[in-house]
Design a protein around this motif. Structure first.
Motif, short mmCIF file in Angstrom:
data_model
loop_
_atom_site.label_atom_id
_atom_site.label_comp_id
_atom_site.label_asym_id
_atom_site.label_seq_id
_atom_site.Cartn_x
_atom_site.Cartn_y
_atom_site.Cartn_z
N ASP B 46 0.92 -1.09 0.06
CA ASP B 46 -0.13 -0.22 -0.08
C ASP B 46 0.85 1.28 0.10
OD1 ASP B 46 1.03 0.00 2.77
OD2 ASP B 46 -0.92 -0.30 3.52
N GLY B 47 2.13 1.29 0.12
CA GLY B 47 3.05 2.38 -0.08
C GLY B 47 3.68 2.66 1.38
N ARG B 48 3.07 2.23 2.46
CA ARG B 48 3.75 2.44 3.68
C ARG B 48 5.05 2.21 3.70
NH1 ARG B 48 0.18 -0.41 7.93
NH2 ARG B 48 -0.04 -1.88 6.02
N PRO B 49 6.37 3.21 3.91
CA PRO B 49 7.55 3.21 3.68
C PRO B 49 7.99 2.20 4.75
CG PRO B 49 6.92 5.53 4.25
CD PRO B 49 5.79 4.65 4.36
N VAL B 50 9.04 1.34 4.20
CA VAL B 50 9.62 0.35 5.08
C VAL B 50 11.38 0.47 5.12
CG1 VAL B 50 10.36 -2.17 5.25
CG2 VAL B 50 7.89 -1.43 4.60
N ILE B 51 11.78 0.47 6.16
CA ILE B 51 13.13 0.48 6.25
C ILE B 51 13.61 -0.80 6.90
CG2 ILE B 51 13.22 3.02 6.27
CD1 ILE B 51 13.78 2.66 9.36
N PHE B 52 15.15 -0.81 6.81
CA PHE B 52 15.94 -2.09 7.38
C PHE B 52 17.09 -1.55 8.07
CE2 PHE B 52 18.64 -6.05 6.34
CZ PHE B 52 18.05 -6.76 7.50
N VAL B 53 17.05 -1.76 9.37
CA VAL B 53 18.24 -0.89 10.07
C VAL B 53 18.93 -1.92 11.12
CG1 VAL B 53 17.28 1.58 9.40
CG2 VAL B 53 16.43 0.25 11.61
N SER B 54 19.90 -1.40 11.75
CA SER B 54 20.77 -2.02 12.68
C SER B 54 20.37 -1.58 14.11
CB SER B 54 22.26 -2.04 12.48
OG SER B 54 23.05 -2.44 13.41
N GLU B 55 20.32 -2.27 15.13
CA GLU B 55 20.08 -1.71 16.32
C GLU B 55 21.50 -1.13 16.75
OE1 GLU B 55 20.34 -5.75 19.21
OE2 GLU B 55 18.49 -4.94 18.29
N LEU B 56 22.35 -1.44 16.10
CA LEU B 56 23.78 -0.52 16.59
C LEU B 56 23.69 0.82 16.32
CD1 LEU B 56 26.33 -3.40 15.45
CD2 LEU B 56 25.22 -2.99 17.80
N GLY B 118 20.98 -11.31 7.09
CA GLY B 118 20.89 -12.25 8.13
C GLY B 118 21.43 -11.88 9.33
N PHE B 119 22.30 -10.55 9.35
CA PHE B 119 22.57 -10.16 10.65
C PHE B 119 21.62 -10.01 11.73
CE2 PHE B 119 26.45 -7.72 8.69
CZ PHE B 119 26.89 -8.95 7.84
N PRO B 120 22.06 -10.53 12.86
CA PRO B 120 20.84 -10.39 13.93
C PRO B 120 20.48 -9.16 14.40
CG PRO B 120 23.07 -11.24 14.91
CD PRO B 120 23.21 -11.23 13.57
N ASP B 121 21.32 -8.06 14.17
CA ASP B 121 20.98 -6.68 14.89
C ASP B 121 20.29 -5.96 13.85
OD1 ASP B 121 23.62 -6.89 13.05
OD2 ASP B 121 23.67 -4.96 13.39
N PHE B 122 19.97 -6.61 12.57
CA PHE B 122 19.10 -5.78 11.70
C PHE B 122 17.72 -6.02 11.85
CE2 PHE B 122 22.98 -4.23 9.83
CZ PHE B 122 22.67 -3.48 9.17
N ALA B 123 16.86 -5.19 11.57
CA ALA B 123 15.16 -5.57 11.57
C ALA B 123 14.53 -4.65 10.56
CB ALA B 123 14.65 -5.39 12.96
#
Lengths: 234, 234
Positions: B46-56, B118-123
């Motif tokens: 639907d266009g809602r923005p998505v990002i993929f970022v590290s908790e570091l 696949g890095f565990p700190d990314f979501a």
């Protein structure tokens, strides 16, 4: 100042000088959600960021209510993952700034703003830096204090006016030669409009070119050497 | 929805789909100064923005403490005053998002992220929009509500998987022809990896291309017509 590895304070400041635009983040007046917006960027002699914004715009309305803000500037690679590019965020507080020097330096960098420079709703604001956070590429992260990125440039600030006058009055030929080397048209009368530790801004006929010094210059004596070298070269 | 002049909600959403990067503005955990940072941008159906970022990273640390944030995306002119360019700011709240669809769509847009997917700190995080503010050029300002820019795309969301499978299984030749038209290399095996009302993302060998539909498509029936037209053209 600690020994610096990677992305130095000088490099951060020089990136901020090179870019023409940045993202301003302010606190939205209703609800306090951080609000990102596009601004044209200039700098004071010491590198503190300067913007020129209308009070009709949300970001200015936000700054009038709460000056806490940041500017994010980036230099992205032409291809590949943008996250390998360098970016610098300067956090701090914006204050309105009526100094003639700041006005002159902004218009030297953005002569297109002369079109609306006289509008009564527009004003200059300078960011008083509190913390700088930079990423030089994927995972290469640095945090710096204001004096590491924006050391006082008192001598350069005091000498800027006379250095500009000297170059334009006594070395007009050399200034036009410099402009041509940077891509300026030969028939235009180029003038130096701003000088700072990292370079100078040349203007002609509503256009602007930036000349970067090879190394930062912090004293009037060093500046004389740098300008003499530029005048005699090319 | 009111009659729209100037910069429509559809145009704002389509700009957000086209750009690859945006500036994220979050509330810095210490001191609450708005913190701007660079992110790669993708979108849900639907266009809602998505990002993929590290908790570091600071921005993620900030989002974990307070999800209020905005994303600013811009398309600047190659020359002249950047303030004549279009930019869109979406304000709202980010929520972590573990849906497989969102992961797939992000990697369709940014296959280079497979390197660290696949890095565990990314979501993955999705922005739940509350208010959209856009500038189509100097002084051309529009404010929109979420349903004007991100109308629900239920049918497209339900039909995306089967439409992708149909195109890749039954129209592989047409998909590669489309990719070549967009600049893809002929020898690569291109596949459609994501479809939404505004276009589709094609991937091959770590590269991604976006095909924009001429007009937004909100029903499965319309989508069949659009894809059939694309498959038989070019």
């Amino acid at each position: 100042m600690a020994a610096q590895k990677g992305f130095t304070g000088d490099e951060m400041r020089r990136l901020l000088r090179r870019v023409r635009t940045a993202t301003l983040a302010t606190l939205n007046r209703e609800g306090g959600i951080p609000y990102g917006s596009l601004v044209n960027l200039a700098s004071d002699v010491d590198g503190r960021p300067v913007i020129f914004v209308s009070e009709l715009a949300w970001h200015t309305r936000n700054l009038l209510a709460d000056g806490r803000a940041s500017l994010m500037a980036s230099e992205l690679p032409a291809t590949g993952d943008a996250l390998t590019g360098a970016r610098v965020t300067v956090m701090g507080r914006f204050l309105p700034c009526a100094e003639e020097r700041v006005r002159r330096r902004y218009l030297a960098r953005h002569p297109e703003a002369n079109f609306y420079a006289g509008f009564p709703d527009f004003a200059y604001w300078r960011l008083e830096p509190e913390l700088i956070h930079a990423v030089a590429g994927f995972g290469r992260i640095e945090t710096r204090m204001p004096d590491e990125v924006f050391p006082p440039a008192r001598e350069m600030t005091e000498t800027e006016d006379s250095a500009i006058a000297h170059m334009n009055d006594d070395h007009a030929e050399a200034v036009s030669r410099l402009a041509r080397r940077l891509g300026g048209a030969a028939e235009e009368a180029w003038k130096i409009a701003a000088i700072d530790p990292d370079g100078c801004d040349l203007v002609a006929a509503g256009r602007s070119l930036r000349l970067e010094f090879p190394e930062p210059v912090f004293s009037a004596a060093q500046l004389r050497v740098s300008l003499a070298r530029l005048s005699s070269s090319g």
